[in-house]
Design a protein around this motif. Structure first.
Motif, PDB file in Angstrom:
ATOM      1  N   THR A 159     -12.458  33.244  14.829  1.00 16.05           N
ATOM      2  CA  THR A 159     -13.031  34.149  15.820  1.00 16.05           C
ATOM      3  C   THR A 159     -11.931  34.778  16.647  1.00 16.05           C
ATOM      4  OG1 THR A 159     -13.262  32.429  17.500  1.00 16.05           O
ATOM      5  CG2 THR A 159     -15.090  32.690  15.937  1.00 16.05           C
ATOM      6  N   GLU A 160     -12.308  35.760  17.446  1.00 17.30           N
ATOM      7  CA  GLU A 160     -11.324  36.435  18.296  1.00 17.30           C
ATOM      8  C   GLU A 160     -10.733  35.477  19.317  1.00 17.30           C
ATOM      9  OE1 GLU A 160     -10.999  40.350  21.237  1.00 17.30           O
ATOM     10  OE2 GLU A 160     -12.864  39.885  20.197  1.00 17.30           O
ATOM     11  N   VAL A 161     -11.571  34.606  19.859  1.00 17.53           N
ATOM     12  CA  VAL A 161     -11.093  33.627  20.838  1.00 17.53           C
ATOM     13  C   VAL A 161     -10.095  32.679  20.189  1.00 17.53           C
ATOM     14  CG1 VAL A 161     -11.790  31.729  22.346  1.00 17.53           C
ATOM     15  CG2 VAL A 161     -13.210  33.783  22.180  1.00 17.53           C
ATOM     16  N   GLN A 162     -10.400  32.229  18.968  1.00 21.93           N
ATOM     17  CA  GLN A 162      -9.492  31.308  18.284  1.00 21.93           C
ATOM     18  C   GLN A 162      -8.167  31.997  17.943  1.00 21.93           C
ATOM     19  OE1 GLN A 162     -12.113  30.295  15.041  1.00 21.93           O
ATOM     20  NE2 GLN A 162     -12.691  28.306  15.981  1.00 21.93           N
ATOM     21  N   ALA A 163      -8.248  33.216  17.469  1.00 22.05           N
ATOM     22  CA  ALA A 163      -7.028  33.943  17.134  1.00 22.05           C
ATOM     23  C   ALA A 163      -6.164  34.155  18.374  1.00 22.05           C
ATOM     24  CB  ALA A 163      -7.391  35.282  16.481  1.00 22.05           C
ATOM     25  N   GLU A 164      -6.790  34.513  19.500  1.00 22.79           N
ATOM     26  CA  GLU A 164      -6.029  34.713  20.733  1.00 22.79           C
ATOM     27  C   GLU A 164      -5.371  33.419  21.182  1.00 22.79           C
ATOM     28  OE1 GLU A 164      -4.411  37.128  23.499  1.00 22.79           O
ATOM     29  OE2 GLU A 164      -5.875  37.816  22.024  1.00 22.79           O
ATOM     30  N   ALA A 165      -6.089  32.286  21.059  1.00 22.11           N
ATOM     31  CA  ALA A 165      -5.523  30.999  21.448  1.00 22.11           C
ATOM     32  C   ALA A 165      -4.350  30.610  20.555  1.00 22.11           C
ATOM     33  CB  ALA A 165      -6.612  29.928  21.406  1.00 22.11           C
ATOM     34  N   ILE A 166      -4.452  30.908  19.263  1.00 25.73           N
ATOM     35  CA  ILE A 166      -3.358  30.579  18.339  1.00 25.73           C
ATOM     36  C   ILE A 166      -2.107  31.390  18.682  1.00 25.73           C
ATOM     37  CG2 ILE A 166      -2.619  30.768  15.932  1.00 25.73           C
ATOM     38  CD1 ILE A 166      -5.527  30.130  15.149  1.00 25.73           C
ATOM     39  N   LEU A 167      -2.287  32.655  18.982  1.00 24.73           N
ATOM     40  CA  LEU A 167      -1.148  33.496  19.326  1.00 24.73           C
ATOM     41  C   LEU A 167      -0.485  33.064  20.630  1.00 24.73           C
ATOM     42  CD1 LEU A 167      -2.569  37.017  18.348  1.00 24.73           C
ATOM     43  CD2 LEU A 167      -0.866  35.666  17.112  1.00 24.73           C
ATOM     44  N   ASN A 168      -1.271  32.458  21.557  1.00 18.28           N
ATOM     45  CA  ASN A 168      -0.723  32.012  22.833  1.00 18.28           C
ATOM     46  C   ASN A 168      -0.188  30.589  22.771  1.00 18.28           C
ATOM     47  OD1 ASN A 168      -1.347  34.448  24.078  1.00 18.28           O
ATOM     48  ND2 ASN A 168      -3.418  33.756  24.650  1.00 18.28           N
ATOM     49  N   MET A 169      -0.251  29.950  21.640  1.00 18.87           N
ATOM     50  CA  MET A 169       0.205  28.569  21.503  1.00 18.87           C
ATOM     51  C   MET A 169       1.726  28.486  21.633  1.00 18.87           C
ATOM     52  SD  MET A 169      -0.266  26.001  18.246  1.00 18.87           S
ATOM     53  CE  MET A 169      -2.033  26.183  18.268  1.00 18.87           C
ATOM     54  N   ARG A 170       2.211  27.435  22.314  1.00 20.70           N
ATOM     55  CA  ARG A 170       3.648  27.225  22.462  1.00 20.70           C
ATOM     56  C   ARG A 170       4.214  26.547  21.209  1.00 20.70           C
ATOM     57  NH1 ARG A 170       4.559  25.041  28.650  1.00 20.70           N
ATOM     58  NH2 ARG A 170       3.677  26.864  29.736  1.00 20.70           N
ATOM     59  N   LEU A 171       5.480  26.848  20.914  1.00 21.06           N
ATOM     60  CA  LEU A 171       6.115  26.267  19.739  1.00 21.06           C
ATOM     61  C   LEU A 171       6.233  24.760  19.834  1.00 21.06           C
ATOM     62  CD1 LEU A 171       8.975  28.863  19.098  1.00 21.06           C
ATOM     63  CD2 LEU A 171       6.860  28.574  17.815  1.00 21.06           C
ATOM     64  N   ARG A 172       6.386  24.244  21.079  1.00 20.07           N
ATOM     65  CA  ARG A 172       6.540  22.795  21.229  1.00 20.07           C
ATOM     66  C   ARG A 172       5.278  22.032  20.851  1.00 20.07           C
ATOM     67  NH1 ARG A 172       7.469  21.697  27.502  1.00 20.07           N
ATOM     68  NH2 ARG A 172       9.019  23.344  27.139  1.00 20.07           N
ATOM     69  N   SER A 173       4.180  22.756  20.733  1.00 16.54           N
ATOM     70  CA  SER A 173       2.925  22.092  20.363  1.00 16.54           C
ATOM     71  C   SER A 173       2.792  21.882  18.863  1.00 16.54           C
ATOM     72  CB  SER A 173       1.727  22.920  20.856  1.00 16.54           C
ATOM     73  OG  SER A 173       1.773  23.089  22.246  1.00 16.54           O
ATOM     74  N   LEU A 174       3.716  22.439  18.071  1.00  9.82           N
ATOM     75  CA  LEU A 174       3.597  22.343  16.605  1.00  9.82           C
ATOM     76  C   LEU A 174       4.178  21.032  16.126  1.00  9.82           C
ATOM     77  CD1 LEU A 174       4.625  26.014  15.758  1.00  9.82           C
ATOM     78  CD2 LEU A 174       2.346  25.062  16.066  1.00  9.82           C
ATOM     79  N   ARG A 175       3.518  19.955  16.459  1.00 10.81           N
ATOM     80  CA  ARG A 175       3.964  18.623  16.059  1.00 10.81           C
ATOM     81  C   ARG A 175       2.781  17.856  15.494  1.00 10.81           C
ATOM     82  NH1 ARG A 175       5.820  15.771  21.235  1.00 10.81           N
ATOM     83  NH2 ARG A 175       3.820  16.665  21.886  1.00 10.81           N
ATOM     84  N   LYS A 176       3.112  16.846  14.637  1.00 11.32           N
ATOM     85  CA  LYS A 176       2.044  15.981  14.124  1.00 11.32           C
ATOM     86  C   LYS A 176       1.303  15.284  15.258  1.00 11.32           C
ATOM     87  CE  LYS A 176       4.427  14.805   9.806  1.00 11.32           C
ATOM     88  NZ  LYS A 176       4.987  13.685   9.020  1.00 11.32           N
ATOM     89  N   LEU A 177       2.074  14.813  16.280  1.00 11.43           N
ATOM     90  CA  LEU A 177       1.464  14.089  17.398  1.00 11.43           C
ATOM     91  C   LEU A 177       0.463  14.981  18.121  1.00 11.43           C
ATOM     92  CD1 LEU A 177       1.383  11.517  19.101  1.00 11.43           C
ATOM     93  CD2 LEU A 177       3.265  12.448  20.484  1.00 11.43           C
ATOM     94  N   GLU A 178       0.816  16.249  18.295  1.00  8.03           N
ATOM     95  CA  GLU A 178      -0.092  17.165  18.968  1.00  8.03           C
ATOM     96  C   GLU A 178      -1.358  17.371  18.148  1.00  8.03           C
ATOM     97  OE1 GLU A 178      -1.096  19.413  22.285  1.00  8.03           O
ATOM     98  OE2 GLU A 178       0.681  18.166  21.941  1.00  8.03           O
TER      99      GLU A 178
END
Length: 768
Positions: A444-463
């Motif tokens: 959805t548009e909301v999900q796409a917007e949230a993905i684009l605003n995601m910080r790089l430090r969040s791209l971890r298995k733990l997250e």
């Protein structure tokens, strides 16, 4: 350019209607505005609009109970500018009252500075004081940010304000309310919060609980100043059942032993809304006017607490008798009227019973719970939508990164991508097994917007695992909320749990939550007559011709020399006692009553009797005598009319006196004599004497009477009663007593003219 009277524009702008209808409609509009927006509180949160706006403005200023204070002028200015278009003085007075712990049982404003005191002193100016919310006030507004209540535009439409507060506790009964509207009023005393919540819990379990059962839980008001309620239990039940009634409140007192037989009374709590300074003034006035002779002195030794010291006149005085007199004559005992007239749902004024008020609060809490639950579900759904997008990102991380790096419109590309099957991960992660994906398909548009605003430090298995756990927790919470919305029993159970938390935080186990007002039987204080409080002592009453009266101690000789003012002389002098009531008959036919103990002392010339009773200046004193209970009196006017009156009927209770003998223009009261015997003797200004039986005179309480003797010229000179068998006696000019045993010559029917008095009768036509 002038407009002609027949201009059609004027006809459109004006309309004709009867004056009565126009005034009625406009007055009705004013009345409704006063009732709904000023005087009556809302049954749901117990607040009037001004109080609701004050609390909301303080919340908007972030004046929390743990934060700093702000100037009261700033608060009242914000309230006036944003929500309440009325005078800042009225707003500040309303806010100051919410901070006064002697007026409000559970203060909603925490004041710093001079906010007034129990003596009746006004708060300092708003520029000198500061304020913030209290913890209990914050509970009134819990849920405002969660769509718990409706909002409406403020007076100029630039902001919004709550229609009603969520109200986590029954504030209407906890803090009470009072107000006067048009044609109706309200007056609700404060109550104990712990008891109110106990009653709410009973209603949650048994909605059909009667009012009488609730009164067993809430025995009566709980005033912030304490005191003792002496209202009978049945009367309290009737008041709570009907919504109308009254409560008698007495001060709390105790006897303090001073040793050697001395004692004093200490008052530690006074009735609600009684100003201590005015109470002290009233007690001092009772001492000065000798209305409570048992009281010798009063002292105010109060500091932070109340301590009023009452000293008795003597150690032999009974404390209960003294306090009984003070309860009747001062504000040490007051009555608080109950009138539970409130707005139901903020629209309909109604006089409610105790159960109806609590029911209105509980229904409001259910509405708040449902609205907050729906708001929470909406928030959960929004968060779950975003979490699903994040999970898709982690399962297809390489593809998402490629799209973001190389696509010109990554948002559109993310939404157009088919995420039905996750893309392969890097070889280093081949041993990692991703969780199954619940959502498949497009973002959805909301999900796409949230993905684009995601910080790089969040791209971890733990997250990724944290997101999975958060999603599962939210799904479980949402399931519970769905069950809550579907089951009324769970809703009432949740409301009871929330009330229990409030009770734990502000109930009787806390320093301010314990009950302050106690209960007692009014019969504990003995009701005694006023004379019983006076020490019986002999006095000699002296009254001059000009009406200056005094009482000398002891029984001095009646022929002793007494000084009077220049141009004045003595007229009445007799022996009496301090407990005697002194009857004064004025020429206007009114009787006035003086108490021997209240007469001025014998030193000096005394005081004018007209300062003690409302005797007109043009009415002279006809007679001054001691009241003897059970006696009968013969009273007559100068016109020769009179009757017999019981002495108890002429005793007056007020300064204004009691009208007994009716007199018209040119006629005045001539005499009053105690009845002794069976025969009446009357002599007129013409020296004619008439003797007739006493039985021919009527006994009346008031009136003109009947004709005693007939006159052609002049009027009545004197009258007396005697025993016919013993004869009529008088003093001749030489001072010798003369007795006339045979009165057959002067005996005739009442209202006869009579015959000339016998030889030797006094020249002043007086029998004594």
């Amino acid at each position: 350019m002038t407009t002609e009277p027949d201009d059609p524009k004027i006809e459109q702008a004006t309309s004709a209607e009867p004056l009565s209808r126009a005034i009625g409609e406009r007055y009705l509009t004013y009345a409704l505005s006063t009732i709904m927006h000023r005087a009556l509180p809302d049954a749901r949160d117990g607040l009037k609009p001004v109080h609701r706006r004050i609390l909301y403005a303080m919340r908007e200023l972030r004046l929390s109970s743990t934060g700093g204070f702000r100037k009261s002028a700033k608060i009242s200015g914000d309230v006036m500018g944003n929500y309440h278009p009325h005078g800042d003085a009225a707003i500040y007075d309303a806010m100051a009252r919410l901070a006064q712990d002697f007026n409000v049982r559970y203060p909603l404003v925490d004041g710093q500075g001079n906010f007034g005191n129990i003596d009746g002193d006004n708060p300092a100016a708003s520029r000198y004081t500061e304020a913030r919310l209290t913890a209990i006030a914050e509970t009134l507004m819990e849920g405002l940010a969660e769509n718990a209540v409706d909002f409406r535009p403020n007076y100029d439409g630039t902001l919004e304000e709550p229609v009603v507060m969520p109200a986590a506790f029954p504030n209407l009964l906890a803090n009470g309310s009072s107000g006067i509207a048009v044609g109706m009023a309200t007056n609700i005393p404060p109550h104990n919060l712990h008891e109110l919540i106990d009653a709410c819990q009973v209603l949650l379990k048994a909605p059909d609980t009667p009012d009488d059962a609730l009164v067993d839980i809430i025995p009566g008001p709980d005033f912030p100043t304490g005191g003792v309620i002496v209202e009978p239990k049945d009367s309290i039940r009737d008041a709570y059942r009907t919504g109308r009634g009254a409560f008698r409140i007495r001060a709390k007192w105790a006897v303090e032993d001073l040793g050697r037989g001395q004692w004093q009374i200490v008052v530690t709590e006074i009735p609600y809304q009684v100003q201590k300074s005015k109470l002290i003034e009233r007690l001092a006035e009772l001492i000065q006017l000798k209305k409570v002779p048992l009281l010798a002195d009063v002292r105010d030794e109060s500091a932070e607490d109340v301590r009023i010291v009452l000293e008795p006149r003597a150690r032999t005085v009974e404390p209960d008798v003294l306090m009984g007199a003070l309860f009747r004559n001062s504000d040490l005992e007051t009555r608080f009227s109950l009138n539970m007239n409130v707005l139901i749902d903020g629209r309909v004024p109604k006089v409610c019973s105790l159960k109806e008020v609590l029911r209105a609060f509980l229904d409001h809490r259910r509405d708040v719970l449902l609205r907050r639950t729906g708001h929470r579900i909406e928030k959960i759904d929004n968060r779950l939508e975003i979490l699903e997008g994040f999970i898709i990102t982690f399962l297809n991380l390489d593809r998402v990164i490629d799209i973001i790096r190389y696509d010109d419109d990554p948002k559109r590309a993310l939404m157009a991508e088919d995420w039905g099957k996750p893309h392969l991960r890097a070889a280093s992660e081949k041993d990692y097994v991703p969780p199954p994906m619940d959502g498949e398909g497009e973002l959805t548009e909301v999900q796409a917007e949230a993905i684009l605003n995601m910080r790089l430090r969040s791209l971890r298995k733990l997250e990724e695992m944290e997101l999975i756990r958060e999603r599962d927790a939210l799904m479980a919470e949402r399931a519970e909320l769905d069950d809550l919305l579907a089951d009324p029993r769970l809703q009432w159970k949740r409301i009871g749990k929330d009330l229990a938390e409030i009770q734990k935080q502000f109930g009787k186990s806390t320093p301010t939550g314990a009950r302050r007002t106690t209960f007692a039987d009014a019969g504990e204080v003995e009701e005694v007559p006023f004379e019983a409080m006076i020490e019986r002592e002999p006095i000699t009453v002296i009254c001059s011709r000009m009406g200056w009266i005094r009482a000398m101690k002891g029984h001095v000789p009646l022929d002793s020399e007494v000084k009077f003012k220049d141009g004045d002389e003595g007229r009445f002098i007799f022996h009496a006692e301090t407990t005697d009531r002194i009857l004064l008959l004025g020429a206007n036919g009114r009787f006035y009553t003086l108490l021997g103990a209240n007469l001025p002392g014998g030193r000096g010339m005394g005081e004018p009797v007209r300062l003690m009773v409302d005797l007109p200046n043009d009415s002279e004193i006809v007679e001054l005598m001691i009241h003897r209970p059970g006696d009968r009196l013969l009273i007559a006017s100068t016109a020769g009319d009179g009757f017999v009156v019981p002495s108890d009927e002429v005793v007056a209770q007020t300064r204004a006196g009691k009208q007994v003998l009716t007199v018209k223009d040119g006629v005045r009261a001539a005499l009053v004599r105690p009845v002794k015997g069976d025969t009446v003797a009357v002599v007129g200004d013409n020296r004619k004497l008439l003797v007739f039986p006493l039985s021919e005179l009527p006994e009346m309480a008031k009136g003109k009477g009947v004709r005693l003797q007939k006159y052609k010229d002049g009027g009545l000179s004197d009258a007396t009663t005697f025993v016919l068998a013993e004869g009529l006696a008088w003093k001749d000019p030489a001072g010798r007593t003369r007795l006339e045993p045979d009165l057959s010559e002067w005996q005739a029917a009442r209202a006869s003219a009579g015959r000339m008095a016998p030889r030797g009768f006094p020249r002043d036509n007086r029998f004594t």
